[in-house]
Design a protein around this motif. Structure first.
Motif, PDB file in Angstrom:
ATOM      1  N   TRP A  10       0.815  -1.220   0.000  1.00  0.00           N
ATOM      2  CA  TRP A  10       0.000   0.000   0.000  1.00  0.00           C
ATOM      3  C   TRP A  10       0.845   1.265   0.000  1.00  0.00           C
ATOM      4  CZ3 TRP A  10       0.685   3.219   4.228  1.00  0.00           C
ATOM      5  CH2 TRP A  10       1.291   2.654   5.356  1.00  0.00           C
ATOM      6  N   ARG A  11       0.152   2.355  -0.311  1.00  0.00           N
ATOM      7  CA  ARG A  11       0.734   3.694  -0.170  1.00  0.00           C
ATOM      8  C   ARG A  11      -0.330   4.595   0.419  1.00  0.00           C
ATOM      9  NH1 ARG A  11      -1.608   7.072  -3.925  1.00  0.00           N
ATOM     10  NH2 ARG A  11      -2.308   6.142  -5.867  1.00  0.00           N
ATOM     11  N   TRP A  50      -0.468  12.356  -1.150  1.00  0.00           N
ATOM     12  CA  TRP A  50       0.961  12.616  -0.987  1.00  0.00           C
ATOM     13  C   TRP A  50       1.233  13.384   0.316  1.00  0.00           C
ATOM     14  CZ3 TRP A  50       5.773  11.716  -1.494  1.00  0.00           C
ATOM     15  CH2 TRP A  50       6.723  12.721  -1.350  1.00  0.00           C
ATOM     16  N   ASP A  51       0.415  14.382   0.604  1.00  0.00           N
ATOM     17  CA  ASP A  51       0.643  15.189   1.810  1.00  0.00           C
ATOM     18  C   ASP A  51       0.563  14.335   3.074  1.00  0.00           C
ATOM     19  OD1 ASP A  51       0.989  17.376   0.267  1.00  0.00           O
ATOM     20  OD2 ASP A  51      -1.015  18.223   0.622  1.00  0.00           O
ATOM     21  N   ASP A  52      -0.273  13.322   3.037  1.00  0.00           N
ATOM     22  CA  ASP A  52      -0.390  12.416   4.191  1.00  0.00           C
ATOM     23  C   ASP A  52       0.911  11.646   4.407  1.00  0.00           C
ATOM     24  OD1 ASP A  52      -2.824  12.822   5.241  1.00  0.00           O
ATOM     25  OD2 ASP A  52      -3.702  10.912   4.584  1.00  0.00           O
ATOM     26  N   GLN A 112      -8.943  -6.281  -3.078  1.00  0.00           N
ATOM     27  CA  GLN A 112      -8.705  -5.263  -4.110  1.00  0.00           C
ATOM     28  C   GLN A 112      -8.436  -3.901  -3.488  1.00  0.00           C
ATOM     29  OE1 GLN A 112      -8.208  -5.681  -7.259  1.00  0.00           O
ATOM     30  NE2 GLN A 112      -8.872  -7.801  -7.525  1.00  0.00           N
ATOM     31  N   GLU A 113      -8.739  -3.767  -2.176  1.00  0.00           N
ATOM     32  CA  GLU A 113      -8.494  -2.502  -1.490  1.00  0.00           C
ATOM     33  C   GLU A 113      -7.918  -2.804  -0.124  1.00  0.00           C
ATOM     34  OE1 GLU A 113     -12.143  -0.358  -1.429  1.00  0.00           O
ATOM     35  OE2 GLU A 113     -12.163  -0.162  -3.618  1.00  0.00           O
ATOM     36  N   THR A 114      -7.331  -1.780   0.498  1.00  0.00           N
ATOM     37  CA  THR A 114      -6.675  -2.044   1.784  1.00  0.00           C
ATOM     38  C   THR A 114      -7.656  -2.087   2.949  1.00  0.00           C
ATOM     39  OG1 THR A 114      -6.341   0.316   2.208  1.00  0.00           O
ATOM     40  CG2 THR A 114      -4.583  -0.846   1.021  1.00  0.00           C
ATOM     41  N   GLY A 115      -8.835  -1.476   2.773  1.00  0.00           N
ATOM     42  CA  GLY A 115      -9.783  -1.393   3.880  1.00  0.00           C
ATOM     43  C   GLY A 115      -9.502  -0.198   4.781  1.00  0.00           C
ATOM     44  N   ASN A 116      -8.478   0.571   4.465  1.00  0.00           N
ATOM     45  CA  ASN A 116      -8.148   1.773   5.232  1.00  0.00           C
ATOM     46  C   ASN A 116      -8.354   2.967   4.289  1.00  0.00           C
ATOM     47  OD1 ASN A 116      -6.873   3.968   6.400  1.00  0.00           O
ATOM     48  ND2 ASN A 116      -5.076   2.815   7.089  1.00  0.00           N
ATOM     49  N   PRO A 117      -9.296   3.860   4.625  1.00  0.00           N
ATOM     50  CA  PRO A 117      -9.603   4.945   3.679  1.00  0.00           C
ATOM     51  C   PRO A 117      -8.413   5.860   3.391  1.00  0.00           C
ATOM     52  CG  PRO A 117     -10.734   5.253   5.804  1.00  0.00           C
ATOM     53  CD  PRO A 117     -10.124   3.887   5.837  1.00  0.00           C
ATOM     54  N   ARG A 118      -7.418   5.860   4.246  1.00  0.00           N
ATOM     55  CA  ARG A 118      -6.264   6.752   4.033  1.00  0.00           C
ATOM     56  C   ARG A 118      -5.230   6.147   3.091  1.00  0.00           C
ATOM     57  NH1 ARG A 118      -3.920   9.061   9.304  1.00  0.00           N
ATOM     58  NH2 ARG A 118      -3.262  10.590   7.784  1.00  0.00           N
ATOM     59  N   THR A 119      -5.396   4.862   2.758  1.00  0.00           N
ATOM     60  CA  THR A 119      -4.373   4.205   1.941  1.00  0.00           C
ATOM     61  C   THR A 119      -5.000   3.522   0.731  1.00  0.00           C
ATOM     62  OG1 THR A 119      -4.514   2.101   3.145  1.00  0.00           O
ATOM     63  CG2 THR A 119      -2.973   3.749   4.011  1.00  0.00           C
ATOM     64  N   VAL A 120      -4.186   3.321  -0.299  1.00  0.00           N
ATOM     65  CA  VAL A 120      -4.619   2.525  -1.450  1.00  0.00           C
ATOM     66  C   VAL A 120      -3.591   1.427  -1.699  1.00  0.00           C
ATOM     67  CG1 VAL A 120      -5.961   4.295  -2.639  1.00  0.00           C
ATOM     68  CG2 VAL A 120      -3.515   4.163  -3.041  1.00  0.00           C
ATOM     69  N   GLY A 121      -4.047   0.312  -2.220  1.00  0.00           N
ATOM     70  CA  GLY A 121      -3.139  -0.800  -2.485  1.00  0.00           C
ATOM     71  C   GLY A 121      -3.936  -2.082  -2.572  1.00  0.00           C
ATOM     72  N   LYS A 122      -3.228  -3.204  -2.566  1.00  0.00           N
ATOM     73  CA  LYS A 122      -3.898  -4.500  -2.654  1.00  0.00           C
ATOM     74  C   LYS A 122      -3.269  -5.470  -1.675  1.00  0.00           C
ATOM     75  CE  LYS A 122      -5.651  -3.848  -7.182  1.00  0.00           C
ATOM     76  NZ  LYS A 122      -5.999  -4.282  -8.480  1.00  0.00           N
TER      77      LYS A 122
END
Ligand SMILES: Cc1cc2nc3c(=O)[nH]c(=O)nc-3n(C[C@H](O)[C@H](O)[C@H](O)COP(=O)(O)OP(=O)(O)OC[C@H]3O[C@@H](n4cnc5c(N)ncnc54)[C@H](O)[C@@H]3O)c2cc1C
Length: 354
Positions: free
Chosen positions: A38-39, A43-45, A82-92
């Protein structure tokens, strides 16, 4: 992860690579991980969460992760979320066994159980990717200086060989050599199979006391709880108590309640609050004695955006590249995905090596 990724990318680019693996199995800590790559969404986060990191390296991870994940999928790596389940992050989230198998196939020549004393040849490009120095009690004592021994929550072979080889060849160290990523675990022995299910990831809902009965953590515990884990490492004997009332036990983290996580801890790590050697809130239901498990170090070798190892004055060390947790200065001051950094810089190291 980084070594297999680099070799797979080299082969794809038509070059020959050999993976020298010290362990008796491939996959390193990636194989043992939850495998969420994930990332930060914004970007600011990333900058705010990891303020001590090298902005140029962070930018590379942030910008190149999505294409790198797509590349893993193109190789056939099995995705389980397909998603991280954390709204602040994206990834798999990948299946760690499936991902390891796919990368081993793509990497080509892999030699297991190689000696850590085999120094790479200096006349060929080498990608250092030995996974950090958490497996070396001496290096952990020297750099991280915990108040008690930190138990290993990672593969047992990553003991700073990449760091040592790099320093021998003139490399310099990044910021944050005293930082690590880990999880507070029940203060009992645990095995590899317990790394994920026994993690006690609910410190933000608990009252947290050290052995002297002091509430040592100031401010709000972060979502990753890595700040609390590192603070725990600096308490007397590197231990603490999580004390929970009914409201805390009912809180949820993803698909588990805090009560579920407490139930996963062995009973020898749990106590009725009235039996603690200090006074706690009257409504407390249970106390769990925890101790940090170290997963990987955050400081390491300095590299540039091309994964080239940097020496004094920011000069590149000829023929030496690094990726993964051997590299420092990416999640400094916070926590970011170690798998993402290993994936992105493993690919870049291969491209630079050509
Ligand atoms: C329980 C657990 C859960 C985790 N969950 C996540 C998660 O969900 N998301 C995330 O981003 N990260 C997670 N991580 C962290 C992630 O696994 C690491 O950040 C990542 O594996 C680092 O990649 P690496 O290539 O640097 O190290 P590794 O994947 O550990 O690979 C390093 C390899 O180098 C080998 N090695 C060591 N010394 C030598 C030597 N001298 N010669 C040859 N080979 C050597 C090791 O045996 C190992 O195979 C988790 C880790 C654990 C243990």
């Amino acid at each position: 992860m980084a070594g297999l990724v680099a070799a797979a990318r080299l082969r794809e680019l038509g070059r020959k690579a050999v993976v020298l693996e010290k362990g008796d199995r491939p996959g390193g800590s990636m194989l043992l991980s939850s495998c969420v790559v994930w990332r930060f969404r914004e970007w600011d986060d990333f900058r705010a969460e990891c303020p001590g990191g090298d902005e140029r390296l962070q930018r590379v991870v942030w910008e190149r992760l999505d294409e790198a994940i797509a590349w893993l999928e193109s190789l056939g790596a099995p995705v389980v979320w397909q998603e991280t389940g954390n709204p602040r992050t994206v990834g798999k989230r990948f299946d760690p066994r499936g991902l390891t198998d796919v990368l081993v196939r793509a990497a080509g020549e892999l030699r297991l159980s190689t000696s850590h004393n085999v120094l790479p040849r200096e006349d060929e490009p080498v990608v250092l990717c030995t996974g950090g120095f958490q497996g070396s009690a001496e290096l952990v004592a020297e750099h991280i200086r915990p108040a008690g021994r930190l138990r290993l929550r990672a593969n047992r072979w990553s003991a700073g060989d990449g760091l040592r080889i790099g320093l021998t060849r003139g490399a310099t160290r990044s910021a944050g050599m005293d930082e690590f990523y880990g999880r507070n675990m029940p203060d009992t022995d645990f095995s590899e199979a317990d790394f994920v299910p026994q993690a006690q990831l609910y410190g933000r809902f608990a009252r947290v006391f050290n052995e002297d009965g002091e509430e040592f953590f100031e401010g709000r515990v972060s979502w990753s709880e890595n700040d609390l884990v590192q603070a725990t490492a600096r308490q007397p004997s590197a231990r603490a108590w999580y004390v929970l009332d009914d409201a805390a036990l009912a809180e949820r983290v993803r698909d588990r309640t805090v009560a579920d996580m407490v139930a996963a801890a062995p009973s020898s790590a749990k106590l009725e609050p009235e039996r603690l050697p200090f006074c706690v809130q009257a409504e407390a239901r249970i106390a769990v004695r925890i101790a940090p498990g170290i997963t990987h170090t955050i400081g390491g070798l300095r590299i540039d955006e091309r994964a080239c190892v940097l020496g004094e004055g920011g000069r590149r060390v000829e023929g030496l590249l690094a990726a993964g947790a051997d590299v420092g200065g990416i999640s400094t001051g916070g926590y970011a995905s170690g798998l993402a950094a290993a994936l992105v810089f493993g690919r870049i190291a291969a491209e630079s090596a050509t």
